[in-house]
Design a protein around this motif. Structure first.
Motif, PDB file in Angstrom:
ATOM      1  N   GLN A 504       0.810  -1.211   0.000  1.00 47.19           N
ATOM      2  CA  GLN A 504       0.000   0.000   0.000  1.00 47.19           C
ATOM      3  C   GLN A 504       0.848   1.267   0.000  1.00 47.19           C
ATOM      4  N   THR A 505       2.074   1.172   0.538  1.00 45.18           N
ATOM      5  CA  THR A 505       2.921   2.362   0.590  1.00 45.18           C
ATOM      6  C   THR A 505       4.352   1.993   0.214  1.00 45.18           C
ATOM      7  N   PRO A 506       5.068   2.896  -0.443  1.00 47.57           N
ATOM      8  CA  PRO A 506       6.477   2.659  -0.766  1.00 47.57           C
ATOM      9  C   PRO A 506       7.342   2.496   0.482  1.00 47.57           C
ATOM     10  N   ALA A 507       6.975   3.165   1.583  1.00 46.79           N
ATOM     11  CA  ALA A 507       7.795   3.101   2.804  1.00 46.79           C
ATOM     12  C   ALA A 507       7.885   1.673   3.331  1.00 46.79           C
ATOM     13  N   TYR A 508       6.733   1.019   3.433  1.00 45.47           N
ATOM     14  CA  TYR A 508       6.757  -0.355   3.953  1.00 45.47           C
ATOM     15  C   TYR A 508       7.417  -1.296   2.948  1.00 45.47           C
ATOM     16  N   PHE A 509       7.182  -1.063   1.652  1.00 46.31           N
ATOM     17  CA  PHE A 509       7.834  -1.870   0.618  1.00 46.31           C
ATOM     18  C   PHE A 509       9.349  -1.768   0.750  1.00 46.31           C
ATOM     19  N   SER A 510       9.850  -0.540   0.935  1.00 44.94           N
ATOM     20  CA  SER A 510      11.290  -0.336   1.075  1.00 44.94           C
ATOM     21  C   SER A 510      11.824  -1.023   2.319  1.00 44.94           C
ATOM     22  N   TYR A 511      11.092  -0.908   3.427  1.00 45.25           N
ATOM     23  CA  TYR A 511      11.502  -1.540   4.686  1.00 45.25           C
ATOM     24  C   TYR A 511      11.606  -3.055   4.532  1.00 45.25           C
ATOM     25  N   LEU A 512      10.554  -3.673   3.981  1.00 46.42           N
ATOM     26  CA  LEU A 512      10.526  -5.127   3.867  1.00 46.42           C
ATOM     27  C   LEU A 512      11.524  -5.632   2.821  1.00 46.42           C
ATOM     28  N   PHE A 513      11.674  -4.902   1.720  1.00 50.26           N
ATOM     29  CA  PHE A 513      12.618  -5.303   0.676  1.00 50.26           C
ATOM     30  C   PHE A 513      14.037  -5.346   1.237  1.00 50.26           C
ATOM     31  N   LYS A 514      14.396  -4.326   2.010  1.00 48.97           N
ATOM     32  CA  LYS A 514      15.725  -4.304   2.603  1.00 48.97           C
ATOM     33  C   LYS A 514      15.885  -5.406   3.651  1.00 48.97           C
ATOM     34  N   LYS A 515      14.829  -5.657   4.404  1.00 45.73           N
ATOM     35  CA  LYS A 515      14.883  -6.693   5.431  1.00 45.73           C
ATOM     36  C   LYS A 515      15.184  -8.064   4.817  1.00 45.73           C
ATOM     37  N   ILE A 516      14.629  -8.313   3.623  1.00 44.30           N
ATOM     38  CA  ILE A 516      14.777  -9.622   2.991  1.00 44.30           C
ATOM     39  C   ILE A 516      16.025  -9.700   2.114  1.00 44.30           C
ATOM     40  N   THR A 517      16.306  -8.647   1.341  1.00 44.83           N
ATOM     41  CA  THR A 517      17.405  -8.706   0.365  1.00 44.83           C
ATOM     42  C   THR A 517      18.685  -8.054   0.861  1.00 44.83           C
ATOM     43  N   GLY A 518      18.584  -7.219   1.881  1.00 42.54           N
ATOM     44  CA  GLY A 518      19.766  -6.527   2.370  1.00 42.54           C
ATOM     45  C   GLY A 518      20.001  -5.190   1.690  1.00 42.54           C
ATOM     46  N   ARG A 519      19.174  -4.849   0.707  1.00 40.73           N
ATOM     47  CA  ARG A 519      19.292  -3.571  -0.012  1.00 40.73           C
ATOM     48  C   ARG A 519      17.912  -2.918  -0.116  1.00 40.73           C
ATOM     49  N   THR A 520      17.912  -1.606  -0.200  1.00 35.52           N
ATOM     50  CA  THR A 520      16.659  -0.921  -0.508  1.00 35.52           C
ATOM     51  C   THR A 520      16.343  -1.156  -1.980  1.00 35.52           C
ATOM     52  N   PRO A 521      15.098  -0.923  -2.429  1.00 39.48           N
ATOM     53  CA  PRO A 521      14.778  -1.109  -3.846  1.00 39.48           C
ATOM     54  C   PRO A 521      15.687  -0.288  -4.761  1.00 39.48           C
ATOM     55  N   GLN A 522      15.963   0.973  -4.391  1.00 39.40           N
ATOM     56  CA  GLN A 522      16.819   1.805  -5.246  1.00 39.40           C
ATOM     57  C   GLN A 522      18.251   1.284  -5.267  1.00 39.40           C
ATOM     58  N   GLU A 523      18.729   0.822  -4.092  1.00 40.70           N
ATOM     59  CA  GLU A 523      20.075   0.242  -4.041  1.00 40.70           C
ATOM     60  C   GLU A 523      20.165  -1.002  -4.903  1.00 40.70           C
ATOM     61  N   TYR A 524      19.113  -1.818  -4.867  1.00 40.39           N
ATOM     62  CA  TYR A 524      19.123  -3.016  -5.704  1.00 40.39           C
ATOM     63  C   TYR A 524      19.134  -2.634  -7.182  1.00 40.39           C
ATOM     64  N   ARG A 525      18.317  -1.654  -7.557  1.00 41.58           N
ATOM     65  CA  ARG A 525      18.257  -1.229  -8.966  1.00 41.58           C
ATOM     66  C   ARG A 525      19.619  -0.696  -9.416  1.00 41.58           C
ATOM     67  N   ASP A 526      20.275   0.121  -8.585  1.00 38.85           N
ATOM     68  CA  ASP A 526      21.594   0.645  -8.931  1.00 38.85           C
ATOM     69  C   ASP A 526      22.606  -0.488  -9.077  1.00 38.85           C
ATOM     70  N   TYR A 527      22.524  -1.455  -8.136  1.00 33.70           N
ATOM     71  CA  TYR A 527      23.444  -2.593  -8.196  1.00 33.70           C
ATOM     72  C   TYR A 527      23.223  -3.407  -9.468  1.00 33.70           C
ATOM     73  N   TYR A 528      21.970  -3.594  -9.831  1.00 35.63           N
ATOM     74  CA  TYR A 528      21.647  -4.387 -11.036  1.00 35.63           C
ATOM     75  C   TYR A 528      22.185  -3.701 -12.290  1.00 35.63           C
ATOM     76  N   TYR A 529      21.950  -2.393 -12.393  1.00 33.00           N
ATOM     77  CA  TYR A 529      22.433  -1.664 -13.579  1.00 33.00           C
ATOM     78  C   TYR A 529      23.958  -1.701 -13.663  1.00 33.00           C
ATOM     79  N   ASP A 530      24.633  -1.546 -12.499  1.00 29.01           N
ATOM     80  CA  ASP A 530      26.099  -1.575 -12.491  1.00 29.01           C
ATOM     81  C   ASP A 530      26.620  -2.934 -12.940  1.00 29.01           C
ATOM     82  N   SER A 531      25.925  -4.025 -12.469  1.00 32.71           N
ATOM     83  CA  SER A 531      26.378  -5.373 -12.823  1.00 32.71           C
ATOM     84  C   SER A 531      26.154  -5.686 -14.297  1.00 32.71           C
ATOM     85  N   GLN A 532      25.210  -4.961 -14.914  1.00 28.48           N
ATOM     86  CA  GLN A 532      24.947  -5.180 -16.331  1.00 28.48           C
ATOM     87  C   GLN A 532      25.941  -4.429 -17.216  1.00 28.48           C
ATOM     88  N   GLY A 533      26.775  -3.647 -16.580  1.00 30.19           N
ATOM     89  CA  GLY A 533      27.806  -2.933 -17.340  1.00 30.19           C
ATOM     90  C   GLY A 533      27.321  -1.632 -17.890  1.00 30.19           C
TER      91      GLY A 533
END
Length: 533
Positions: A504-533
């Motif tokens: 329902q809210t980006p705040a809770y999505f960000s909290y839970l995403f980081k809790k499970i993956t270790g990164r915030t959604p934006q951090e994951y997106r940045d990491y993915y783009y960097d890994s793609q070269g």
């Protein structure tokens, strides 16, 4: 006094709660305070904290994580969450970790005080229950009658294995069985004469037990225990001829007192002497069967087990005990080997005293009972039942009957297990497909159960068994996995990802995403783009 702990990274908010809430009038001591989750945990290890009041959003350890850790230190702690986020997901997460209350900023002192008053009431009730439980435990442990009752119940239920018997021998100072053990069952014939209300029955039961106890007081080795309000069992280890004669005399005394004082007869069943404590279960069954049959004619009889009609008792056990037990084990348990072993033991026992014709009748009765179970024809097993019955009719030897029956049971159990697993697998697959197509919705276990016409609790058990996860864990995992896929598309914004996967809210999505993956959604997106070269 109740001890509270306030945790907030904002000193002004912390001091505001500490000063403006009427702690003393609510029955609370001066609250402890902490500016971080780590500081709060240190305080909780040093002090007995009853109530935790914590902000949800704090740097480092947030309030939800703190509440979970607090429950580990003080399991009975009451938790009040405070947050500036008007978000349903944070409420869900707070409840999941055991929070009992949730208030939103800006804080209203009256609302906080209302929650604290409710906590005080809950804590008082918990403490009362704990005190009563301790008192009851002390009373039971100090009551020899209660211990004897428990011992008797375990014996007649067959629950006293070798290890338990060693404990009971020490607790009750039981003798070694030199000559064996005998039981005498006293049964009140018209127990409802005391009236239909529970109070009258309890009083009558207490009086009955008292009369039996007084009657057997001259036999110190006898253990008298109340099995039911209308039934008392006397367990007599190593009975001598003199004690048996005294027992017979006291039986007459007990029957006379009960008839004179309460106008009711007492039927008494006396077992043979058995060689092991664990034989009491069988002795009790035999004596109870004998007493039930005798009462059809008249109450007040004294019955000896050596006069038991053995064929009638064996027929009763086959019909009412052995076959139902085997069917129940096959239907309710996943351990078919246990049911097959039990059936084999029954056949071995029956063939000692019965003809091949009797064994055949037992086997046909068992197969017939299984054939009547619902769903068997759908599984294509009708012909196999008929075939087994025909082969049993042709068997002329006990070993062949045993082999045919146990083989059929193994095939029956395997077919039933396969059918059950197939249906469960298909059901859970449909549930998973439904969840996947409705990730954007707030799907609950209750809704899933209603959608698939199944009990919600049963669905939860099946789901965990099939997937290894709870329904909520699976939904959460599927949402995060789908979010990971969407985050790889630069055209989809983070808040849109949250909406598409049901947050329902980006705040809770960000909290839970980081809790499970270790990164915030934006951090994951940045990491993915960097890994793609």
């Amino acid at each position: 006094m109740i001890q509270a702990l306030i945790v907030d990274d904002e000193p002004m908010h912390l001091q505001g709660l500490a000063r403006h809430v009427r702690w003393e009038s609510l029955g609370y001591a001066r609250p402890l305070t902490a500016l971080s989750g780590e500081e709060a945990l240190a305080l909780m290890r040093e002090h007995a904290v009853d109530v935790l009041v914590t902000d949800v959003s704090m740097p480092g350890m947030n309030g939800i994580e703190l509440a979970a850790r607090a429950k580990e230190i003080h399991p009975g702690i009451q938790v009040l969450m405070i947050s500036g986020y008007n978000e349903f997901e944070f409420v869900q997460e707070a409840i999941h970790v055991g929070a009992q209350g949730y208030v939103l900023k800006p804080i209203k002192v009256e609302e906080v005080e209302s929650k604290l008053a409710a906590f005080r009431t809950a804590l008082e009730k918990l403490r009362l229950i704990e005190a009563e439980t301790r008192a009851l435990r002390e009373k039971v442990s100090g009551s020899l009658d209660a211990v004897k009752d428990r011992f008797a119940h375990e014996l007649i239920a067959g629950a006293a294995d070798e290890g338990m018997m060693a404990s009971w021998k020490m607790l009750l100072d039981l003798p070694e069985l030199r000559t064996g053990v005998r039981i005498v069952v006293f049964g009140y014939d018209r127990f409802m004469d005391g009236g239909p209300d529970a109070g009258s029955r309890v009083m009558r039961g207490a009086a009955f037990f008292k009369v039996v106890g007084v009657g057997l007081s001259d036999l110190p080795s006898v253990i008298a225990a109340k099995v039911w309000p209308e039934e008392v069992i006397a367990i007599h280890p190593n009975p001598t001829a003199g004690e048996n004669a005294k027992m017979e005399k006291q039986i007459g005394f007990i029957q006379g007192i009960m008839e004179e004082q309460y106008g009711s007869t007492v039927t008494v069943g006396i077992s043979n002497v058995y060689g092991d404590w664990r034989d009491v279960q069988l002795a009790y069954k035999r004596v109870k069967f004998m007493m039930a049959r005798a009462r059809l004619i008249a109450g007040g009889q004294v019955l000896h087990e050596d006069r038991l009609d053995e064929p009638d008792f064996q027929d009763y056990r086959v019909r009412e005990e052995f076959i139902p037990a085997i069917v129940r084990m096959l239907e309710e348990s996943d351990d078919a080997a246990k049911a097959v072993e039990y059936a084999g033991n029954v056949i071995d026992m029956l063939q000692l005293d019965h003809s091949v014709s009797y064994l055949r009748a037992f086997a046909l009765g068992l197969v017939s009972e299984l054939a009547r179970k619902p769903g068997r024809q759908e599984a294509g097993e009708d012909e196999s039942h008929v075939g087994v019955m025909q082969r049993l009719l042709d068997c002329g030897h006990a070993a062949l009957i045993r082999e045919e029956v146990l083989g059929f049971m193994s095939r029956y159990a395997a077919a039933r297990r396969d059918e059950r697993n197939r249906r469960q697998h298909h059901l859970i697959r449909r549930v998973l497909e439904y969840i996947a197509s409705h990730l954007h919705e707030n799907v609950t276990a209750k809704q899933l159960a209603e959608q698939h016409n199944i009990n919600a609790s049963y669905l939860s058990v099946l789901f965990k068994k099939e997937t290894g996860k709870t329904i909520s864990e699976c939904i959460q995992e599927m949402r995060i996995n789908r979010a990971i896929e969407l985050l790889q598309d630069p055209a989809v914004r983070v808040y849109e990802v949250a909406e598409r996967v049901g947050f329902q809210t980006p705040a809770y999505f960000s909290y839970l995403f980081k809790k499970i993956t270790g990164r915030t959604p934006q951090e994951y997106r940045d990491y993915y783009y960097d890994s793609q070269g």
